[in-house]
Design a protein around this motif. Structure first.
Motif, PDB file in Angstrom:
ATOM      1  N   GLN A  14       3.439  -6.405  -5.976  1.00 24.72           N
ATOM      2  CA  GLN A  14       4.017  -5.729  -4.828  1.00 24.72           C
ATOM      3  C   GLN A  14       5.051  -5.176  -5.356  1.00 24.72           C
ATOM      4  OE1 GLN A  14       3.799  -7.222  -0.848  1.00 24.72           O
ATOM      5  NE2 GLN A  14       6.091  -7.254  -0.816  1.00 24.72           N
ATOM      6  N   LEU A  15       5.136  -3.626  -5.022  1.00 24.23           N
ATOM      7  CA  LEU A  15       6.504  -2.780  -5.336  1.00 24.23           C
ATOM      8  C   LEU A  15       7.185  -2.351  -4.111  1.00 24.23           C
ATOM      9  CD1 LEU A  15       4.519  -1.048  -8.136  1.00 24.23           C
ATOM     10  CD2 LEU A  15       6.446  -2.604  -8.622  1.00 24.23           C
ATOM     11  N   VAL A  16       8.368  -2.311  -4.180  1.00 26.14           N
ATOM     12  CA  VAL A  16       8.996  -1.645  -2.800  1.00 26.14           C
ATOM     13  C   VAL A  16      10.038  -0.635  -3.372  1.00 26.14           C
ATOM     14  CG1 VAL A  16       8.661  -3.722  -1.399  1.00 26.14           C
ATOM     15  CG2 VAL A  16      10.705  -3.719  -2.753  1.00 26.14           C
ATOM     16  N   LEU A  17      10.333   0.282  -2.422  1.00 22.12           N
ATOM     17  CA  LEU A  17      11.548   1.367  -2.699  1.00 22.12           C
ATOM     18  C   LEU A  17      12.132   1.447  -1.386  1.00 22.12           C
ATOM     19  CD1 LEU A  17      12.617   3.564  -4.387  1.00 22.12           C
ATOM     20  CD2 LEU A  17      10.867   5.110  -3.365  1.00 22.12           C
ATOM     21  N   ILE A  18      13.389   1.099  -1.515  1.00 25.16           N
ATOM     22  CA  ILE A  18      14.270   1.146  -0.415  1.00 25.16           C
ATOM     23  C   ILE A  18      15.698   1.799  -0.788  1.00 25.16           C
ATOM     24  CG2 ILE A  18      15.688  -0.365   1.336  1.00 25.16           C
ATOM     25  CD1 ILE A  18      13.612  -2.617   1.014  1.00 25.16           C
ATOM     26  N   ASN A  19      15.983   2.832  -0.153  1.00 30.24           N
ATOM     27  CA  ASN A  19      17.181   3.696  -0.205  1.00 30.24           C
ATOM     28  C   ASN A  19      17.529   4.215   1.272  1.00 30.24           C
ATOM     29  OD1 ASN A  19      18.918   5.574  -0.802  1.00 30.24           O
ATOM     30  ND2 ASN A  19      17.469   6.462  -2.404  1.00 30.24           N
ATOM     31  N   PRO A  20      18.269   3.557   1.670  1.00 21.08           N
ATOM     32  CA  PRO A  20      18.844   3.552   3.121  1.00 21.08           C
ATOM     33  C   PRO A  20      19.375   5.351   3.466  1.00 21.08           C
ATOM     34  CG  PRO A  20      19.483   1.641   2.643  1.00 21.08           C
ATOM     35  CD  PRO A  20      18.851   2.093   1.342  1.00 21.08           C
ATOM     36  N   ALA A  21      20.157   5.546   2.188  1.00 24.80           N
ATOM     37  CA  ALA A  21      20.745   7.012   2.310  1.00 24.80           C
ATOM     38  C   ALA A  21      19.580   7.955   2.439  1.00 24.80           C
ATOM     39  CB  ALA A  21      21.385   7.176   0.940  1.00 24.80           C
ATOM     40  N   MET A  22      18.371   7.826   1.867  1.00 22.69           N
ATOM     41  CA  MET A  22      17.342   8.803   2.225  1.00 22.69           C
ATOM     42  C   MET A  22      16.526   8.504   2.906  1.00 22.69           C
ATOM     43  SD  MET A  22      16.694   9.908  -2.033  1.00 22.69           S
ATOM     44  CE  MET A  22      15.480  11.046  -1.599  1.00 22.69           C
ATOM     45  N   ASN A  23      16.664   7.513   3.843  1.00 24.00           N
ATOM     46  CA  ASN A  23      15.893   6.843   4.857  1.00 24.00           C
ATOM     47  C   ASN A  23      14.340   6.719   4.073  1.00 24.00           C
ATOM     48  OD1 ASN A  23      15.128   5.924   7.209  1.00 24.00           O
ATOM     49  ND2 ASN A  23      14.254   7.927   7.882  1.00 24.00           N
ATOM     50  N   ARG A  24      14.292   5.886   3.091  1.00 19.15           N
ATOM     51  CA  ARG A  24      13.003   5.598   2.372  1.00 19.15           C
ATOM     52  C   ARG A  24      13.084   4.177   2.395  1.00 19.15           C
ATOM     53  NH1 ARG A  24      11.646   8.367  -2.798  1.00 19.15           N
ATOM     54  NH2 ARG A  24       9.441   8.207  -2.081  1.00 19.15           N
ATOM     55  N   ARG A  25      11.697   3.418   2.932  1.00 16.81           N
ATOM     56  CA  ARG A  25      11.388   2.264   2.821  1.00 16.81           C
ATOM     57  C   ARG A  25       9.764   2.197   2.660  1.00 16.81           C
ATOM     58  NH1 ARG A  25      14.569  -1.548   5.094  1.00 16.81           N
ATOM     59  NH2 ARG A  25      12.865  -2.796   5.843  1.00 16.81           N
ATOM     60  N   ARG A  26       9.512   1.951   1.216  1.00 11.16           N
ATOM     61  CA  ARG A  26       8.240   2.203   0.856  1.00 11.16           C
ATOM     62  C   ARG A  26       7.509   1.103   0.307  1.00 11.16           C
ATOM     63  NH1 ARG A  26       5.515   6.153   2.650  1.00 11.16           N
ATOM     64  NH2 ARG A  26       4.197   6.435   0.948  1.00 11.16           N
ATOM     65  N   ILE A  27       6.240   0.788   0.414  1.00  8.69           N
ATOM     66  CA  ILE A  27       5.742  -0.527  -0.108  1.00  8.69           C
ATOM     67  C   ILE A  27       4.629   0.048  -0.844  1.00  8.69           C
ATOM     68  CG2 ILE A  27       4.452  -0.776   1.763  1.00  8.69           C
ATOM     69  CD1 ILE A  27       4.839  -4.061   1.131  1.00  8.69           C
ATOM     70  N   TYR A  28       4.139  -0.348  -2.167  1.00  4.02           N
ATOM     71  CA  TYR A  28       2.961  -0.261  -2.790  1.00  4.02           C
ATOM     72  C   TYR A  28       2.526  -1.471  -3.425  1.00  4.02           C
ATOM     73  CZ  TYR A  28      -0.022   2.712  -5.904  1.00  4.02           C
ATOM     74  OH  TYR A  28      -1.217   3.242  -6.116  1.00  4.02           O
ATOM     75  N   PHE A  29       1.113  -1.655  -3.217  1.00  5.16           N
ATOM     76  CA  PHE A  29       0.446  -3.207  -3.598  1.00  5.16           C
ATOM     77  C   PHE A  29      -0.403  -2.822  -4.435  1.00  5.16           C
ATOM     78  CE2 PHE A  29      -2.902  -6.276  -2.711  1.00  5.16           C
ATOM     79  CZ  PHE A  29      -2.050  -7.471  -2.766  1.00  5.16           C
ATOM     80  N   LEU A  30      -0.740  -3.523  -5.668  1.00  3.68           N
ATOM     81  CA  LEU A  30      -1.854  -3.320  -6.445  1.00  3.68           C
ATOM     82  C   LEU A  30      -2.477  -4.805  -6.645  1.00  3.68           C
ATOM     83  CD1 LEU A  30      -0.302  -1.217  -9.391  1.00  3.68           C
ATOM     84  CD2 LEU A  30      -2.207  -0.496  -8.219  1.00  3.68           C
ATOM     85  N   GLU A  31      -3.702  -4.403  -6.854  1.00  4.10           N
ATOM     86  CA  GLU A  31      -4.555  -5.932  -7.105  1.00  4.10           C
ATOM     87  C   GLU A  31      -5.866  -5.531  -7.953  1.00  4.10           C
ATOM     88  OE1 GLU A  31      -6.315  -9.972  -5.191  1.00  4.10           O
ATOM     89  OE2 GLU A  31      -5.769  -8.406  -3.902  1.00  4.10           O
ATOM     90  N   ILE A  32      -6.032  -6.257  -9.106  1.00  2.21           N
ATOM     91  CA  ILE A  32      -7.345  -6.301  -9.644  1.00  2.21           C
ATOM     92  C   ILE A  32      -7.948  -7.688  -9.508  1.00  2.21           C
ATOM     93  CG2 ILE A  32      -8.537  -6.318 -11.910  1.00  2.21           C
ATOM     94  CD1 ILE A  32      -5.986  -4.807 -13.085  1.00  2.21           C
ATOM     95  N   CYS A  33      -9.141  -7.299  -8.674  1.00  4.86           N
ATOM     96  CA  CYS A  33     -10.022  -8.436  -8.414  1.00  4.86           C
ATOM     97  C   CYS A  33     -11.301  -8.520  -8.769  1.00  4.86           C
ATOM     98  CB  CYS A  33      -9.699  -9.036  -7.094  1.00  4.86           C
ATOM     99  SG  CYS A  33     -10.170  -7.727  -5.972  1.00  4.86           S
TER     100      CYS A  33
END
Length: 88
Positions: A14-33
């Motif tokens: 799970q990856l996150v990108l949080i940058n309050p100055a740019m109002n960015r609160r993003r999440i990215y999830f990768l799974e190999i199954c």
């Protein structure tokens, strides 16, 4: 030094990108199954706290799924995403 091969087999991150100055609160999830007959690369992404978008890609060989997952991981980390240990 950037990570070149995060995925080596069946796993998830799970990856996150949080940058309050740019109002960015993003999440990215990768799974190999393992699917019933093929290998699945599952992805989900979106704004934290909102509905996420999902995509499944099916591969015959796990090596192809690993290659694509590592490419996506490198792309997201270059954009500023950071891996977190929370999968909730």
């Amino acid at each position: 030094m950037p990570v070149t091969s995060r995925f080596t087999g069946y796993c998830r991150c799970q990856l996150v990108l949080i940058n309050p100055a740019m109002n960015r609160r993003r999440i990215y999830f990768l799974e190999i199954c393992q699917g019933l007959f093929n290998v699945v690369l599952f992805r989900a992404w979106g704004r934290i706290g909102y509905r996420v978008r999902c995509k499944e890609e099916w591969y015959v060989h796990i090596e192809d799924a690993i290659k694509e997952a590592n490419r996506l991981y490198r792309e997201k980390t270059r954009k500023g995403y950071q891996e977190t240990s929370h999968y909730g």
